[in-house]
Design an enzyme around this catalytic site. Structure first.
Site, PDB file in Angstrom:
ATOM      1  NE  ARG A  65      -1.483   2.567   2.887  1.00 23.27           N
ATOM      2  CZ  ARG A  65      -0.928   3.632   3.143  1.00 23.27           C
ATOM      3  NH1 ARG A  65      -0.810   4.835   2.560  1.00 23.27           N
ATOM      4  NH2 ARG A  65      -0.778   4.010   4.484  1.00 23.27           N
ATOM      5  CD  GLU A  81      -3.749  11.658   5.608  1.00 22.75           C
ATOM      6  OE1 GLU A  81      -4.975  11.863   5.440  1.00 22.75           O
ATOM      7  OE2 GLU A  81      -2.906  11.798   4.478  1.00 22.75           O
TER       8      GLU A  81
HETATM    9  C1  LIG Z   1      -1.895   7.726   4.606  1.00 23.44           C
HETATM   10  C2  LIG Z   1      -1.738   8.082   3.105  1.00 23.44           C
HETATM   11  O1  LIG Z   1      -0.672   7.741   2.512  1.00 23.44           O
HETATM   12  S1  LIG Z   1      -2.748   8.885   2.406  1.00 23.44           S
HETATM   13  C3  LIG Z   1      -2.951   7.879   0.714  1.00 23.44           C
HETATM   14  C4  LIG Z   1      -4.405   7.198   0.561  1.00 23.44           C
HETATM   15  N1  LIG Z   1      -4.486   6.617  -0.515  1.00 23.44           N
HETATM   16  C5  LIG Z   1      -4.546   7.220  -1.717  1.00 23.44           C
HETATM   17  O2  LIG Z   1      -4.524   8.266  -2.176  1.00 23.44           O
HETATM   18  C6  LIG Z   1      -4.572   5.988  -2.978  1.00 23.44           C
HETATM   19  C7  LIG Z   1      -4.636   6.682  -4.336  1.00 23.44           C
HETATM   20  N2  LIG Z   1      -5.647   7.571  -4.485  1.00 23.44           N
HETATM   21  C8  LIG Z   1      -6.699   7.485  -5.284  1.00 23.44           C
HETATM   22  O3  LIG Z   1      -6.855   6.475  -5.979  1.00 23.44           O
HETATM   23  C9  LIG Z   1      -7.616   8.717  -5.477  1.00 23.44           C
HETATM   24  O4  LIG Z   1      -7.029   9.626  -4.885  1.00 23.44           O
HETATM   25  C10 LIG Z   1      -9.060   8.229  -4.849  1.00 23.44           C
HETATM   26  C11 LIG Z   1      -9.608   6.990  -5.381  1.00 23.44           C
HETATM   27  C12 LIG Z   1      -8.841   7.884  -3.109  1.00 23.44           C
HETATM   28  C13 LIG Z   1     -10.070   9.628  -4.946  1.00 23.44           C
HETATM   29  O5  LIG Z   1      -9.977  10.149  -5.961  1.00 23.44           O
HETATM   30  P1  LIG Z   1     -10.761  11.364  -6.491  1.00 23.44           P
HETATM   31  O6  LIG Z   1     -12.227  11.208  -6.245  1.00 23.44           O
HETATM   32  O7  LIG Z   1     -10.496  11.392  -8.065  1.00 23.44           O
HETATM   33  O8  LIG Z   1     -10.323  12.473  -5.691  1.00 23.44           O
HETATM   34  P2  LIG Z   1      -8.927  13.408  -5.486  1.00 23.44           P
HETATM   35  O9  LIG Z   1      -7.736  12.231  -5.610  1.00 23.44           O
HETATM   36  O10 LIG Z   1      -8.657  14.370  -6.595  1.00 23.44           O
HETATM   37  O11 LIG Z   1      -8.687  13.795  -4.107  1.00 23.44           O
HETATM   38  C14 LIG Z   1      -9.189  13.250  -3.008  1.00 23.44           C
HETATM   39  C15 LIG Z   1     -10.381  13.535  -2.274  1.00 23.44           C
HETATM   40  O12 LIG Z   1     -10.310  12.815  -1.300  1.00 23.44           O
HETATM   41  C16 LIG Z   1     -10.658  13.593  -0.106  1.00 23.44           C
HETATM   42  N3  LIG Z   1     -10.080  13.001   1.140  1.00 23.44           N
HETATM   43  C17 LIG Z   1      -8.860  12.982   1.423  1.00 23.44           C
HETATM   44  N4  LIG Z   1      -8.603  12.318   2.509  1.00 23.44           N
HETATM   45  C18 LIG Z   1      -9.707  11.845   2.938  1.00 23.44           C
HETATM   46  C19 LIG Z   1     -10.183  10.842   3.817  1.00 23.44           C
HETATM   47  N5  LIG Z   1      -9.268  10.326   4.846  1.00 23.44           N
HETATM   48  N6  LIG Z   1     -11.661  10.339   3.805  1.00 23.44           N
HETATM   49  C20 LIG Z   1     -12.277  10.952   2.865  1.00 23.44           C
HETATM   50  N7  LIG Z   1     -12.027  11.513   2.067  1.00 23.44           N
HETATM   51  C21 LIG Z   1     -10.712  12.312   2.053  1.00 23.44           C
HETATM   52  C22 LIG Z   1     -10.439  15.052  -0.486  1.00 23.44           C
HETATM   53  O13 LIG Z   1     -10.666  15.880   0.340  1.00 23.44           O
HETATM   54  C23 LIG Z   1     -10.668  15.081  -1.768  1.00 23.44           C
HETATM   55  O14 LIG Z   1     -11.950  15.124  -2.023  1.00 23.44           O
HETATM   56  P3  LIG Z   1     -12.642  16.249  -2.955  1.00 23.44           P
HETATM   57  O15 LIG Z   1     -12.393  15.955  -4.138  1.00 23.44           O
HETATM   58  O16 LIG Z   1     -13.987  16.154  -2.789  1.00 23.44           O
HETATM   59  O17 LIG Z   1     -11.982  17.700  -2.606  1.00 23.44           O
END
Ligand SMILES: CC(=O)SCCNC(=O)CCNC(=O)[C@H](O)C(C)(C)COP(=O)(O)OP(=O)(O)OC[C@H]1O[C@@H](n2cnc3c(N)ncnc32)[C@H](O)[C@@H]1OP(=O)(O)O
Length: 519
Positions: free
Chosen positions: A19, A149
């Site tokens: 991850r 986080e």
């Molecule tokens: C601890 C860490 O390392 S955090 C890493 C977590 N893992 C990832 O990010 C995995 C890869 N990410 C992805 O595939 C994508 O970002 C997804 C599927 C999660 C979301 O994709 P998208 O809907 O296109 O959103 P995008 O990536 O542009 O932005 C993230 C969204 O998540 C929201 N978000 C951020 N943190 C969280 C959370 N903890 N819970 C819910 N939503 C969250 C943001 O506010 C943003 O929402 P918005 O678009 O309404 O402003």
């Protein structure tokens, strides 16, 4: 010192290579690679828990997690598989449920800034959303761990927010609170201070610490967290992870064992194996000086150190290579003394008189002065050369003459005449490059005249001294494997790269020929 009283005697290791590790720029594991890494981590390395993906990432990711869960269920490991999910009502829980996994590491915000500026929520709204997901997860018989986080900046800039979250969550069924230093900003002292606060305020809760390595503090911070009462530590193989990565599994295991005297369930003899597998699948090379798993870390270079090792291992610490499935090596080069040479000769089963060892040592230091790398496989050659000892290495394969050509728009051509065990052969071939054409011609000789398989080239590296001089010496190091699996590494040095590679090739052919003759 008081903090040490809170230290647990056994620490859980949660590996997040699949991850957080996959959040390394340029790394993307295929489903079958994820499955192989998961199997090895669970079955061989014996990590306690495995975080294998973030929810909702992609269909391919879902397929990979489903495959891992199917395997884990059959093997009785399903409880050890976890997936990171978001505070998104039911979306992440549903995604994870589809894969067969039933542990969610729910990503909540651990700092006021992230809560208000990224989610655009008040703390109260965020808490309500988290409780909503918890209810839904429980209705699906999920077990839940909660990430806070950006907890580290939360503790620095908005501790009241962190405690507000903890107060709201303390009476839920959350199994573990996962405390990330998301931006890798903590010093070990801060880490001790903040973990102590969490453990003191919530003594019956389990806390995992999740380090990032931005200031090269990930291992030191993990050690500090354990000393102050963290129950679990998050790691990745080879320290993979976004930016500077996470705490490396191998270093964390060794540090906890050797410096804290706490137990983990990790099988340390498997750490090198998993490092090599992840290095291959990720395409991210491990630095040669990476503790435990780097290529050079069990190689003594200085003559004085090799000598001390001969005299009751005076230069070795608790990090014995055998613990990690590795062995001590003694480099050959300008810093070698006779002890390095003797150690290598011993391994090759060769015995020389002290005077002969002195001469060979002198030659090797001379080569080192010219920046030449000498490998153990080169040693019989050098012995032969210096002492004219034909029992050490007789030149049975000789290059009598050759020509290689290159031209614009046409394939390079090689033509050669070689002598093998007294008989002369000629061949020519075309290839994709000059050296390729040369090797193809040699292959023909071995196949058509000797009915033998030419060894397979498995690695080829070229180094040139920095400075950009076109007349500088080029060093080529080639690794070969014969049909019986025997691997040898030879080097050649010349101003011309093709010539350097040809020199390395003939050393290799003579070593294999010598071995064939002895059979
Ligand atoms: C601890 C860490 O390392 S955090 C890493 C977590 N893992 C990832 O990010 C995995 C890869 N990410 C992805 O595939 C994508 O970002 C997804 C599927 C999660 C979301 O994709 P998208 O809907 O296109 O959103 P995008 O990536 O542009 O932005 C993230 C969204 O998540 C929201 N978000 C951020 N943190 C969280 C959370 N903890 N819970 C819910 N939503 C969250 C943001 O506010 C943003 O929402 P918005 O678009 O309404 O402003």
């Amino acid at each position: 010192m008081e903090s040490l009283n809170k230290m647990k005697s056994r620490i859980e290791i949660m590996d997040s290579t699949l991850r957080d590790g996959e959040q390394t720029n340029g790394v993307s594991f295929l489903p079958h690679e994820k499955l192989m890494i998961a199997r090895l981590l669970l079955e061989k390395v014996n990590v306690d828990r495995l975080e294998v993906a973030s929810a909702r990432v992609s269909e391919g990711e879902k397929e990979a997690v489903t495959g891992i869960c199917r395997f884990a269920e059959q093997a009785g490991y399903l409880d050890r598989i976890e997936v990171l999910g978001f505070v998104d009502h039911n979306k992440s829980v549903d995604w994870i449920a589809d894969t067969g996994c039933h542990v969610i590491n729910l990503l909540a915000k651990g700092s006021y800034k992230h809560c208000t500026q990224q989610l655009h929520k008040t703390p109260e709204q965020h808490i309500e959303d988290i409780l909503d997901v918890l209810d839904y997860a429980e209705s699906k018989h999920f077990r839940v761990n909660l990430y806070l986080e950006d907890w580290s900046s939360g503790m620095i800039n908005s501790p009241e927010y962190v405690y507000q979250m903890m107060e709201a969550m303390k009476d839920t069924n959350i199994e573990r609170f996962l405390l990330p230093d998301t931006l890798g900003i903590l010093t070990p002292t801060q880490c001790e201070d903040f973990i102590t606060k969490m453990v003191d305020m919530y003594p019956d809760k389990r806390f995992d610490f999740h380090a990032h390595n931005d200031y090269d503090m990930a291992v030191a911070d993990s050690l500090a967290a354990v000393r102050c009462g963290a129950s679990g530590i998050h790691v990745t193989v080879n320290g993979l992870g976004e930016r500077c990565g996470n705490a490396p599994l191998s270093s964390v295991e060794a540090v906890l064992k050797d410096m804290c005297d706490v137990e983990t369930n990790i099988v340390e003899s498997q750490l090198n194996m998993i490092s090599r597998v992840v290095e291959g699948y990720s395409g991210i090379a491990v630095s040669p000086n990476e503790p435990i798993v780097g290529e050079n870390v069990f190689t003594q270079v200085a003559g004085v150190h090799a000598d001390g090792d001969k005299k009751d291992n005076l230069y070795s610490n608790a990090l014995k290579p055998e613990r990690f499935g590795r062995k001590r090596e003694f480099a050959l080069g300008k810093n070698s003394g006779k002890a390095n040479i003797e150690k290598n000769l011993e391994e090759l089963g060769m015995t020389l008189t002290p005077e002969q060892v002195r001469k060979v040592t002198q030659r090797i230091t001379e080569l080192g002065d010219r920046k030449e790398v000498v490998t153990q496989d080169d040693l019989p050659y050098i012995v032969s050369d210096v002492l004219n000892r034909h029992d050490a290495m007789e030149e049975r394969v000789k290059l009598l003459s050759y020509m290689v050509s290159t031209s614009y728009g046409l394939k390079p051509i090689a033509s050669l005449k070689v002598e093998i065990n007294g008989k002369v052969y000629t061949a020519d071939a075309t290839g994709d490059g000059q050296y390729d054409a040369f090797v193809k011609a040699l292959r023909k000789v071995y196949r058509d005249n000797l009915n033998r398989t030419f060894p397979r080239l498995t690695n080829y590296s070229v180094t040139i001294p920095p400075g950009g001089h076109t007349d500088a010496l080029v060093q080529t190091i080639i690794t070969w494997q014969d049909e019986n699996g025997r691997v040898i590494r030879t080097h050649g040095l010349d101003a011309d790269q093709t010539e350097a590679a040809i020199k390395a090739t003939f050393k290799m052919l003579n070593i294999f020929e010598e071995e064939n003759t002895k059979k």
